[in-house]
Design an enzyme around this catalytic site. Structure first.
Site, PDB file in Angstrom:
ATOM      1  N   GLU A 494     -13.386 -13.160   1.917  1.00 40.91           N
ATOM      2  CA  GLU A 494     -14.663 -13.604   2.508  1.00 40.91           C
ATOM      3  C   GLU A 494     -15.841 -12.749   2.078  1.00 40.91           C
ATOM      4  O   GLU A 494     -16.975 -13.074   2.401  1.00 40.91           O
ATOM      5  CB  GLU A 494     -14.559 -13.548   4.033  1.00 40.91           C
ATOM      6  CG  GLU A 494     -13.448 -14.406   4.565  1.00 40.91           C
ATOM      7  CD  GLU A 494     -13.453 -14.501   6.068  1.00 40.91           C
ATOM      8  OE1 GLU A 494     -13.712 -13.472   6.720  1.00 40.91           O
ATOM      9  OE2 GLU A 494     -13.196 -15.596   6.578  1.00 40.91           O
ATOM     10  N   LYS A 614     -12.232  -8.266   0.230  1.00 39.34           N
ATOM     11  CA  LYS A 614     -11.843  -7.956   1.608  1.00 39.34           C
ATOM     12  C   LYS A 614     -10.325  -7.989   1.751  1.00 39.34           C
ATOM     13  O   LYS A 614      -9.721  -7.196   2.459  1.00 39.34           O
ATOM     14  CB  LYS A 614     -12.461  -8.989   2.540  1.00 39.34           C
ATOM     15  CG  LYS A 614     -12.049  -8.856   3.995  1.00 39.34           C
ATOM     16  CD  LYS A 614     -12.709  -9.927   4.838  1.00 39.34           C
ATOM     17  CE  LYS A 614     -12.390  -9.743   6.318  1.00 39.34           C
ATOM     18  NZ  LYS A 614     -12.916 -10.818   7.156  1.00 39.34           N
TER      19      LYS A 614
HETATM   20  C1  BGC Z   1      -9.868 -13.179   7.672  1.00 40.75           C
HETATM   21  C2  BGC Z   1      -9.431 -14.619   7.539  1.00 40.75           C
HETATM   22  C3  BGC Z   1      -8.696 -15.035   8.793  1.00 40.75           C
HETATM   23  C4  BGC Z   1      -9.542 -14.772  10.023  1.00 40.75           C
HETATM   24  C5  BGC Z   1      -8.831 -15.111  11.302  1.00 40.75           C
HETATM   25  C6  BGC Z   1     -10.664 -13.001   8.941  1.00 40.75           C
HETATM   26  O1  BGC Z   1     -10.959 -11.659   9.106  1.00 40.75           O
HETATM   27  O2  BGC Z   1     -10.646 -12.799   6.580  1.00 40.75           O
HETATM   28  O3  BGC Z   1      -8.593 -14.776   6.418  1.00 40.75           O
HETATM   29  O4  BGC Z   1      -8.376 -16.386   8.737  1.00 40.75           O
HETATM   30  O5  BGC Z   1      -9.886 -13.410  10.047  1.00 40.75           O
HETATM   31  O6  BGC Z   1      -7.678 -14.345  11.467  1.00 40.75           O
END
Ligand code: BGC
Length: 800
Positions: A494, A614
């Site tokens: 992300e 990340k």
């Molecule tokens: C992660 C995602 C995940 C979400 C919910 C985020 O910090 O980057 O991959 O789906 O958290 O757990």
């Protein structure tokens, strides 16, 4: 109770209380309650949240001058309150006691994983030297999903008098469990009503403001040890409680049992939540019977989800399994709910459903397939919403939301807060369209593991084909490359939600997105060719599939672009042009740099400028696909993927990942174990301790990380065994770690309930229980054999 089956905390520590509350949450899939003290209602230390699966409400807030809408899993009225004070025979009553009171001298709490109870044990001593020992046992019933109970036992150490107890339900609650959301509207409940029904029962009802879900709780108080006068109900606008006096002597402890029922208007077969709750507590047996039935339900559950791993790793895995089963239990199969990323354990991510089910369903498929099916049906019911979203975006097929909750529309927040800088920033994570591929993957995996063709050939196929259709509508043809491209997306990482200085968000040709899209298109084609009649005709008519569509899918599935640079797979087109981060410098300056995005934004910079991820992104491919399948996928796309390229890719991203998600360590452990790297264990340990040691610094207090918890279970079940369910067979390719080389799992494979798999460093034993079922076909590396029910086989592993 052995240590292997318990989770204990010695002493009371306000600083870590919220973390303990999360890890001591009790639940049954229908609802869950954080392990908060029953004695303390307010204050910064405690956060007694109760959440019912799928109970959401939407509120409008104003932040940074903008009106934003958020749908949250609602914190329901608190059923825990039970406080007490010493009433000496010869003096006025003392203060109300709680772990925060200076009279507390000892405290301990223990989660009993085998039986699903939380026991809190406290000793208080007042100025006159009167010692009171309080032992409280709590359960949220695994057999009767609407019931919870609290048995509190008071013992006097040498003094005679009484304890006054106040116990009830508190409706004055908000969603205030996550500091980052404090600027947002948080009052989801309204329309409270309270009342007393029988001499021993009080109730409280209310409803959610926008989703109009009615909620009712009833609380019944009984005192097996006897009391002075009947319990006195006290009912105010937002609270309903009882007070009662329990006589106490050194020889005769006093006991009070509080039994609670919770219903909402989403429940079937009820007249109203209030009547249902009041009737349920009236009919509930006394605590000991309730607990015996609850234990039986847990014993059955543990039987269906056996995982034997020795030592501390095994103890943590048991805790993970416990919380997975409390969030997604057989009761979930009766509900219309998805996989909440943070369990029913806290308010982070608002109880939303992300792609995290990708880490959860593969485990459940082999233990509680009916629960997997219900979770997939949650997605199926929201297929029209996903098709609507695709149309709105100018596409066809199904564009599933990155964050889903009540009705399946996109629930990703428009703005998120960087707590480091105090800035509200645009949130582009909704461009993670790869969530659709995760759903398709789960549909396929479930079908393979369960053999449920009824689902796979109907609802499952419909979802998969509509997701394929979405991908086919999302590609652009690039004549200069001679390839299809998918532009303007965000991959699993992300941190990269756009190119530096670009006007529009999103990146192009995220390798994970493109390769999984190709996989979806291939599976859709498989289904098109193999669906039996009348399913094929019915489905093609229903979704109006034109004969040209599969032809186009086939073309795209072979010609999607996957970027490479310097001999490795690129995370997305242009990743190599980004600057290298000074990892060492940042680590020196900040210590923990997991949330590098926040650090850089607070410095006036952006992580989009750097080759810094990340979480696992390209490497996710090695998590989803066994090496042979991944190589064949790449071959199908016209790219070579030899071992050297994969190893170089693993190394490349390993050094450019900050692990700002708990999923990251898990995926790295998995992938590194498959390439036989000794550092796999380091990542495995990080994944194991993610929640118990709160590795992400304070996030566990806001809820467990369900994907990582379930993922660690699957790490043993599929990662270490190389277990795959495909082509009507079990495939094994064990790759145990030295530190995790001896373990056993018991799985449900299709009609075989208890297939037992035991791994030792150099051998594997597989046993199929006696039944009338057909033999199980097993492929172990280059050996292939059929195992008849009632037989077992032990094989040595070359190079083990
Ligand atoms: C992660 C995602 C995940 C979400 C919910 C985020 O910090 O980057 O991959 O789906 O958290 O757990």
């Amino acid at each position: 109770m052995t240590r292997a089956w318990t989770w204990s905390y010695e002493g009371y520590d306000p600083d870590t209380e919220r973390l303990r509350e999360t890890l001591c949450t009790l639940g049954n899939g229908y609802f869950a309650t954080r392990g908060a003290a029953s004695e303390a209602l307010d204050g910064p230390v405690h956060y007694p949240g109760t959440y019912a699966a799928g109970c959401y409400n939407r509120l409008l807030s104003t932040v940074a001058g903008r009106s934003v809408e958020n749908e949250d899993m609602v914190n329901l009225p608190n059923w825990l309150p039970l406080r007490y004070r010493i009433c000496p025979a010869d003096a006025a009553p003392g203060p109300w006691l709680s772990p925060d009171h200076p009279h507390l001298t000892e405290h301990r709490q223990t989660l009993d994983l085998s039986h699903g109870t939380l026991t809190r044990w406290s000793v208080y001593e007042d100025e006159a030297g009167r010692r009171l020992t309080v032992e409280q046992c709590r359960l949220v019933h695994m057999g009767e999903p609407h019931l919870a109970a609290l048995r509190t036992c008071f013992a006097s150490d040498g003094w005679t008098g009484a304890v006054e107890v106040e116990a009830g339900i508190d409706g004055a609650v908000r969603n205030a469990g996550v500091a980052r959301y404090h600027g947002l509207a948080d009052q989801h409940l309204t329309g409270w009503e309270t009342g007393a029904e029988q001499p021993d029962t009080v109730w409280l009802s209310c409803r959610t403001l926008d989703s109009d879900i009615r909620i009712a709780l009833a609380s019944r108080i009984r005192t097996p040890s006897g009391h002075d006068g009947p319990p006195r109900p006290q009912v105010t606008a937002l609270r309903a409680s009882h007070t009662l006096i329990l006589p106490l002597t050194p020889d005769a402890p006093a006991v009070v049992e509080k039994t609670v029922a919770l219903y909402t208007s989403r429940d079937p077969a009820i007249e109203s939540p209030r009547h249902a709750a009041v009737d349920a507590v009236a009919l509930a047996p006394h605590f000991r019977r309730l607990r015996a039935e609850h234990r039986r339900a847990w014993e059955n559950l543990w039987r269906q989800a056996k995982l034997e791993v020795p030592g501390e790793a095994g103890r943590i895995l048991r805790l993970h399994l416990f919380h997975v089963l409390q969030t997604l239990s057989p009761h979930t199969a009766e509900l219309d709910v998805g996989v909440p990323a943070r369990g029913l354990h806290g308010e982070a991510y608002r109880g939303h459903v992300f792609w995290d089910e990708l880490f959860v369903l593969p485990f459940l498929n082999l233990h509680l397939p009916q629960v997997s099916l219900a979770l997939l049906d949650y997605r199926y019911r929201r297929l029209p919403a996903a098709c609507h979203a695709a149309r709105e975006a100018g596409r066809t097929g199904a564009m599933y939301p990155w964050q889903s909750a009540g009705d399946g529309r996109e629930e990703t927040q428009q703005l998120h807060l960087n707590p480091r800088s105090g800035h509200w920033l645009p949130d582009h994570s909704r461009l993670q369209h790869h969530v659709g591929s995760a759903i398709a993957y789960n549909v396929w995996q479930y079908g393979q593991a369960s053999g449920d063709t009824e689902f796979l050939h109907t609802r499952g196929a419909e979802m998969l084909l509509e997701i394929a259709r979405f991908w086919a509508s999302a590609v652009d043809w690039d004549a200069s490359l001679g390839r299809y491209r998918i532009r303007g997306v965000v991959g699993p990482d992300e941190y990269h939600d756009g190119y530096p200085d670009a006007a529009a968000p999103g990146v192009d040709d995220n390798a994970y997105t493109n390769v999984t899209a190709a996989w979806v298109l291939r599976r859709a084609l498989d289904l098109c060719h193999t669906l039996p009649e009348p399913h094929q005709r019915q489905l093609f008519e229903r979704i109006q599939l034109s004969p040209e569509e599969p032809e186009r899918w086939d073309d795209i599935a072979h010609r999607l672009h996957v970027p490479y640079h310097r001999g490795v797979i690129s995370q997305f087109a242009g990743y190599e042009d980004l600057a290298e981060l000074d990892w060492h410098g940042y680590r020196q300056r900040y210590g923990d740099i997991r949330r590098l995005d926040r650090i850089l934004e607070a410095e006036g910079d952006t992580v989009n400028r750097y080759q810094a991820s990340k979480q696992a992104d390209v490497l996710m491919l090695g998590y989803l696909f066994a090496p042979s399948e991944l190589a064949s996928l790449f071959r199908g796309l016209g790219y070579p993927l030899d071992e050297d390229t994969w190893h170089a890719t693993v190394d490349y991203y390993l050094h450019r990942t900050s692990h700002g998600s708990t999923l990251s360590a898990l995926v790295h452990a998995w992938v590194l174990a498959r390439v036989h790297r000794p550092d796999a264990w380091t990542y495995c340990q990080e994944a194991l301790t993610g929640d118990v040691a709160d590795v992400q610094g304070g996030t566990t207090a806001e809820g467990i990380h369900l994907g990582a918890m379930a993922g660690t279970l699957d790490f043993v079940q599929r990662g270490m065994t190389g277990l795959e369910t495909r082509e009507q067979a079990l495939w094994l390719d064990p790759a145990p770690l030295r530190e995790l080389s001896k373990f056993g799992v018991r799985i449900r494979y299709r009609r075989h309930w208890d297939v037992d798999l035991r791994i030792r460093a150099d051998q594997v034993r597989i046993a199929v229980p006696a039944s009338e079922n057909a033999p199980v076909r097993v492929n172990l590396r280059d050996r292939s054999f059929a195992l008849a029910p009632g037989t077992s086989r032990r094989l040595s592993l070359p190079g083990g």
